[in-house]
Design an enzyme around this catalytic site. Structure first.
Site, PDB file in Angstrom:
ATOM      1  N   ASP A  30       0.994  -1.139  -0.079  1.00  0.00           N
ATOM      2  CA  ASP A  30       0.055   0.049   0.026  1.00  0.00           C
ATOM      3  C   ASP A  30       0.969   1.283   0.085  1.00  0.00           C
ATOM      4  OD1 ASP A  30      -3.134   0.284   0.971  1.00  0.00           O
ATOM      5  OD2 ASP A  30      -1.820   2.142   1.143  1.00  0.00           O
ATOM      6  N   ASN A  92     -12.623  -3.420   2.952  1.00  0.00           N
ATOM      7  CA  ASN A  92     -13.522  -2.377   2.915  1.00  0.00           C
ATOM      8  C   ASN A  92     -14.687  -2.442   1.908  1.00  0.00           C
ATOM      9  OD1 ASN A  92     -12.427  -1.195   5.323  1.00  0.00           O
ATOM     10  ND2 ASN A  92     -10.765  -0.319   4.015  1.00  0.00           N
ATOM     11  N   GLY A  98     -15.547   3.142   4.097  1.00  0.00           N
ATOM     12  CA  GLY A  98     -14.617   3.779   3.371  1.00  0.00           C
ATOM     13  C   GLY A  98     -14.041   3.225   1.969  1.00  0.00           C
ATOM     14  N   GLN A  99     -14.621   2.357   1.400  1.00  0.00           N
ATOM     15  CA  GLN A  99     -13.832   1.854   0.062  1.00  0.00           C
ATOM     16  C   GLN A  99     -13.626   3.002  -0.822  1.00  0.00           C
ATOM     17  OE1 GLN A  99     -15.964  -1.292  -1.845  1.00  0.00           O
ATOM     18  NE2 GLN A  99     -14.400  -1.752  -3.305  1.00  0.00           N
ATOM     19  N   HIS A 105      -9.932  -5.641  -2.840  1.00  0.00           N
ATOM     20  CA  HIS A 105      -8.620  -5.851  -2.603  1.00  0.00           C
ATOM     21  C   HIS A 105      -8.746  -6.271  -1.019  1.00  0.00           C
ATOM     22  CE1 HIS A 105      -9.866  -1.536  -2.347  1.00  0.00           C
ATOM     23  NE2 HIS A 105      -9.246  -1.249  -1.145  1.00  0.00           N
ATOM     24  N   LEU A 106      -7.932  -7.236  -0.634  1.00  0.00           N
ATOM     25  CA  LEU A 106      -7.790  -7.548   0.723  1.00  0.00           C
ATOM     26  C   LEU A 106      -6.476  -6.730   1.114  1.00  0.00           C
ATOM     27  CD1 LEU A 106      -8.531 -11.246   0.724  1.00  0.00           C
ATOM     28  CD2 LEU A 106      -9.842  -9.592   1.254  1.00  0.00           C
ATOM     29  N   HIS A 107      -6.806  -5.991   2.181  1.00  0.00           N
ATOM     30  CA  HIS A 107      -5.624  -5.447   2.786  1.00  0.00           C
ATOM     31  C   HIS A 107      -5.053  -6.474   3.949  1.00  0.00           C
ATOM     32  CE1 HIS A 107      -6.613  -1.108   2.427  1.00  0.00           C
ATOM     33  NE2 HIS A 107      -7.907  -1.395   2.241  1.00  0.00           N
TER      34      HIS A 107
END
Ligand code: 5GP
Ligand code: ZN
Length: 119
Positions: A30, A92, A98-99, A105-107
């Site tokens: 990120d 998200n 808050g996307q 996507h996986l954080h």
């Protein structure tokens, strides 16, 4: 989708610090990390949310989760057979969460103690 940031990363049009790749998934750091390890894991194909992806291609969602696990092991956040020291997967989904990028996507977050509940 030419107007999707993560599709553009997949296409190589925007640089990314790639840490893991399979034929159908990509993982990169990120740009604004929230923990010592903060990696985003995506399907290369465009799907907006996990809910939409599981309907369209459940095997691909499984591949994204498997890639996230591989990243966690690679980053020293888990072992092949155990969850120590641990990490968090976050997806998200939608405005209330808050996307900001509408490509699933996986954080993968870890490397510090993670509080609960999240903000
Ligand atoms: P979301 O808020 O949609 O769950 O997460 C989007 C994430 O993408 C944010 O954590 C943000 O820092 C990250 N991000 C936004 N633009 C870029 C970029 O150009 N490159 C990378 N590597 N990450 C980005
Ligand atoms: Zn996309």
């Amino acid at each position: 989708m030419s107007d999707c940031l993560f599709c553009r990363i997949v296409a190589g049009e925007i640089p990314a610090d790639v840490v893991h790749e399979t034929d159908r998934t990509l993982a990169f750091r990120d740009v604004n990390p929230q923990a010592p390890t903060h990696v985003l894991v995506i399907p290369k194909d465009h799907h907006a949310t996990a809910g939409l992806l599981v309907g369209a291609d459940p095997q691909l969602l499984a591949e994204v989760v498997a890639a996230a696990h591989a990243v966690a092991v690679q980053e020293g956040l888990a072992t092949e057979d155990g969850p120590e020291p641990g990490y968090r997967l976050v997806a998200n989904t939608g405005p209330a969460a808050g996307q900001t990028v509408h490509h699933l996507h996986l954080h993968v977050l870890g490397g510090r103690s993670l509080g609960w509940p999240p903000g």
